[in-house]
Scaffold this motif. Structure first.
Motif, PDB file in Angstrom:
ATOM      1  N   THR A   1       0.834  -1.206   0.000  1.00  0.00           N
ATOM      2  CA  THR A   1       0.000   0.000   0.000  1.00  0.00           C
ATOM      3  C   THR A   1       0.867   1.254   0.000  1.00  0.00           C
ATOM      4  O   THR A   1       0.609   2.196  -0.763  1.00  0.00           O
ATOM      5  CB  THR A   1      -0.921   0.008   1.226  1.00  0.00           C
ATOM      6  OG1 THR A   1      -1.737  -1.165   1.215  1.00  0.00           O
ATOM      7  CG2 THR A   1      -1.812   1.243   1.227  1.00  0.00           C
TER       8      THR A   1
ATOM      9  N   GLY B   1       1.101   3.959  -2.973  1.00  0.00           N
ATOM     10  CA  GLY B   1       0.801   5.364  -2.692  1.00  0.00           C
ATOM     11  C   GLY B   1       1.925   6.285  -3.119  1.00  0.00           C
ATOM     12  O   GLY B   1       1.684   7.348  -3.702  1.00  0.00           O
TER      13      GLY B   1
ATOM     14  N   ALA C   1      -5.092   3.315  -2.676  1.00  0.00           N
ATOM     15  CA  ALA C   1      -3.667   3.346  -3.038  1.00  0.00           C
ATOM     16  C   ALA C   1      -3.406   2.497  -4.280  1.00  0.00           C
ATOM     17  O   ALA C   1      -2.680   2.913  -5.192  1.00  0.00           O
ATOM     18  CB  ALA C   1      -2.822   2.852  -1.869  1.00  0.00           C
TER      19      ALA C   1
END
Length: 834
Positions: A441, A445, A694
């Protein structure tokens, strides 16, 4: 709790007054249906620019300094492409085309202009009519024409009509533009050609017909009317292509999910009702249907299909246990009205976060989508259960065909075994798995921070060439013939030189002030990198250049300027009103009014910019130059306006994402505190949503999909859609964890709710994925991203959420029986039935 009374009341109405509920909803459907005929359309780029300072300044510039394009006139471009458009036969074709258009009274032609006309006047200054210009060229030799072309080669009006491959020495160019000016009916403007109706559309379509009849096959007609028509057609064509395809996929997967024709008919009827309510509301509220709103029906279908499958599947679970109709539906609505309410609340927050945008179409999208989701909640939370109760009661009395009534993902099924994957991971290594998810994640991101933004006319136009299979579709599915994209690409290629265009500084101030012109002159010194330089100064045109040009040709005016130029730089700095009055009373009046208003209160300066400069760099440099003025100055122009919209889109995406995420988290914490006494479950509910956002943002960058006017809403919408899946899992888990151990509760959740989620995921992914068939790129990208967001939401809810719940249980030390869930009342619910 007070909310239980409301749910009990809804249970009673659904089970005991099912026919009254059905009738009431049908009446409301008829009322909303009356609004469908009031829906208007709005399309193109202009709808996104309304209200922006740069756009408002641009409008003022066009109004005050462009008398040739006033509210009662409009123009058509005649784009000619040949081996050499400056050869005698080619120029005669252009002039004869102009003459044909002038002779057609229906076209309201007030004037025409072209490079051919300028050459003819150079050969014969008395040739002021098109007929005389044709005679002049016919009588001239090729060498005389070539010499005339070389003579006017320094005339910017002439070269501005030629492609960037114009060669003065050989008197040749491959393309040219002729301009036809039309008088429009009083009170109508030509429009920008960027959506909606345009009075120029009929005129330009008639112009096309006239040009075709003259045999001038090398000339293409282009203008705001044609652009407006194709902007509008692309909406209708996209709906014609996507709606039938969506219906096919939806019918296919709903038949698999419901496995019963009568139940599927109820689900489809409820979906149709949700669409009618939403679009009927739009018509009654006067909200126009724009290209962004094409995404609303698939979004409503996504949530509606999910609600419908969950309601029927949950009801079937109870019926399979031998519970009667009324009691089964009470248990179902007790649980699902709460779950549906949570989903609706969080989804509405996600949609309404778009109201933070400064762009009206994005605001309308968020508003309409939020209202539509509320309608969907009412229809699938109340109407569908009531209709299902009535259907099953009729089945007990009449031989209505009944197929499978077994729930999806039931114990012992292959699907149920597959759906347990997340539970297996949660049993064996939940912490390790969540650490891996955290890294993925975070990486996604960080990668997503490089996502690009864009806003251009191309986002709203069909591709230059549609796939062969789309072109071969029969009526009514065959799309219209689109020419705008090919034409705009041709113009970009042929008429974009090393000077990539221009920007305008709009200045409002007392232009009579002695230093007004000196400010304009100083602004051109040491220009920024994106501005074209000429002798160390910015290449610009303004009232100052008009004054200098007149002073070179007029000795009297030159003397007047000299008397009022105290620093001898050619720019007057005293008695400016006298300077202006001289200009406006001379033959330079028209040229001067292009750069200063008659009341001397506003002016504009146009700067040429480098062709390889980015829009963001040009905009930033233009704003820097504007800031140097002591008067109120605004950077504007097409490049600046579009960049401003692009910046607003990016800002809107970030702001709406922050609002949606924080609003959703607060809402979930509060609602789980109210209904379960465990506010920390709200945080648990958000975890898979954050992972989904994300992953989607990272995917956008990987696929090269920018944040534009359409896709800019995706991140906030992902929260609205993704939370749907996680809410169902968490709420069902809390329900099961009341009476079962942790693993058993998770197992029942992923088999029961997971089965319904799987059915709705397949249906909505394919139903929304058909937006990729839309004949303009941005909506196709939106469909792809929405489908991906649903896939990600499904996977994270069934793979990540079980591990999160296991860790949550360990950290909070919560055990079975620690909830005050509504579902504990199932043992004391009345056994209502006929």
């Amino acid at each position: 709790m007070n909310y239980q009374r409301y749910i009990d009341w809804a249970d009673d109405r659904i089970v005991e007054d099912s026919r009254k509920v059905i009738l009431a909803f049908l009446v409301v459907t008829v009322l909303f249906g009356a609004g469908l005929g009031n829906i208007s359309t709005n399309a193109g780029t202009q709808q996104f620019t309304t209200g922006l300072p740069a756009e408002e300044a641009f409008e003022e510039v066009n109004t005050k300094f462009s008398p040739a394009f006033s509210a009662d006139t409009g123009s058509t471009q005649l784009i000619q492409s040949e081996t050499n458009v400056l050869a005698k036969p080619a120029m005669l074709r252009m002039l004869r085309t102009q003459e044909s258009l002038e002779q057609n009274d229906d076209l309201r032609v007030t004037s025409t202009s072209s490079a051919a006309a300028i050459v003819a006047r150079e050969l014969n200054p008395s040739a002021t009519t098109t007929e005389a210009q044709i005679r002049t060229l016919e009588r001239s030799t090729d060498s005389e024409i070539d010499a005339a072309v070389r003579n006017v080669a320094e005339n910017p009006q002439f070269t501005g009509l030629l492609s960037n491959d114009f060669n003065r020495k050989s008197a040749a160019a491959s393309a040219t533009i002729g301009v036809v000016t039309h008088e429009l009916p009083a009170g109508l403007s030509s429009g920008s050609g960027q959506g909606g109706d345009s009075p120029l559309t009929d005129i330009q379509r008639q112009t096309e017909f006239t040009v075709d009849t003259t045999g001038a096959g090398s000339i293409t007609v282009f203008g705001a009317g044609i652009l407006a028509e194709e902007f509008s057609n692309v909406v209708a064509d996209s709906l014609i292509l996507t709606v039938p395809a969506a219906l096919i996929f939806i019918l296919l997967f709903l038949s698999i999910a419901y496995r019963d024709l009568a139940d599927m008919a109820l689900g489809l009827g409820a979906l149709f009702m949700a669409i009618v309510w939403t679009f009927g509301f739009m018509g009654l509220a006067g909200i126009p249907f724009s290209q962004m709103l094409i995404a609303v029906p698939p979004l409503l279908l996504a949530v509606g299909i999910d609600f419908g499958i969950h309601a029927v599947n949950r009801y079937r679970e109870e019926r399979e246990n031998g519970t009667d109709i009324g009691r089964s539906m009470r248990i179902t609505t007790d649980q699902l009205l709460v779950a549906f309410g949570i989903v609706t609340g969080t989804t509405v927050i996600g949609f309404l976060s778009n109201l933070s945008s400064d762009l009206p179409p994005i605001q309308d999208f968020g508003y309409v989508a939020a209202v539509g989701i509320v309608f969907t909640f009412l229809i699938f939370g109340v109407f569908l259960p009531a209709a299902k109760v009535e259907l099953d009661r009729l089945r007990e009395r009449y031989p209505i065909p009944t197929f499978s009534q077994r729930p999806l993902g039931s114990e012992g099924s292959r699907l149920g075994g597959v759906l347990r994957g997340g539970v297996v991971i949660a049993e064996r290594a939940p912490v390790v798995f969540l650490l891996v998810i955290l890294v993925v994640t975070g990486g996604a991101g960080m990668y997503a921070t490089g996502i690009s933004t864009s806003f251009s006319q191309d986002d709203f136009l069909p591709p230059e060439d549609n796939p062969d299979w789309i072109e071969s579709l029969p009526e009514p599915f065959a799309p219209n013939d689109y020419t705008v994209t090919e034409t705009t690409n041709f113009l970009d290629e042929k008429f974009t030189s090393s000077q990539g265009g221009d920007v305008t500084i709009y200045v409002e101030g007392p232009m009579r002030s002695d230093d007004a012109l000196e400010q304009i002159h100083r602004a051109g010194e040491d220009p920024p990198d994106s501005f074209v330089r000429e002798d160390g100064r910015a290449d610009s045109t303004s009232i100052v250049t008009v004054i200098m040009d007149r002073a070179e040709r007029d000795p009297d005016f030159r003397a007047l300027v000299s008397r009022n130029d105290h620093n001898d730089n050619g720019v007057p700095d005293d008695n400016l009103e006298e300077i202006y009055e001289y200009l406006l009373s001379s033959s330079s009046r028209s040229q001067a009014l292009n750069y200063i208003t008659e009341d001397y209160r506003a002016t504009r300066i146009t700067y040429q910019v480098e062709g390889d400069a980015s829009d963001s760099a040009v905009t930033e440099d233009a704003q820097t130059v504007a800031d140097e003025f002591r008067f109120e100055a605004t950077a504007t122009g097409g490049t600046v306006v579009f960049q401003a919209v692009s910046d607003v889109i990016f800002e809107s995406a970030i702001v709406s994402l922050a609002i949606a995420l924080s609003g959703t988290a607060i809402f979930l914490v509060f609602i789980y505190w109210v209904i379960e006494g465990r506010p920390s479950l709200g945080i648990v509910n958000v975890v898979p949503v954050v992972v989904t956002v994300a992953l989607l943002a990272g995917t956008m960058r990987y696929l090269g999909i920018p944040l534009n006017a359409i896709t800019g809403t995706m991140l906030a919408l992902t929260i609205g859609l993704g939370v749907d899946y996680s809410v169902h899992v968490v709420h069902r888990f809390a329900d099961e964890y009341h009476t079962a151990d942790l693993v058993t509760a998770l197992d029942r959740t992923v088999r029961g709710t997971g089965g319904a989620l799987f059915g709705s995921m397949l249906t909505t992914v394919f139903g929304i994925g058909v937006l990729a068939l839309a004949v303009f790129p941005a909506i196709g990208q939106f469909g792809i991203l929405t489908a991906l967001s649903i896939v990600y939401a499904f996977l994270t809810s069934l793979l990540v959420l079980p591990s999160v719940l296991v860790v949550w249980s360990r950290v909070t030390n919560v055990w079975p029986g620690d909830f005050r869930s509504l579902s504990r009342r199932r043992s004391v619910l009345p056994g209502d039935d006929d």
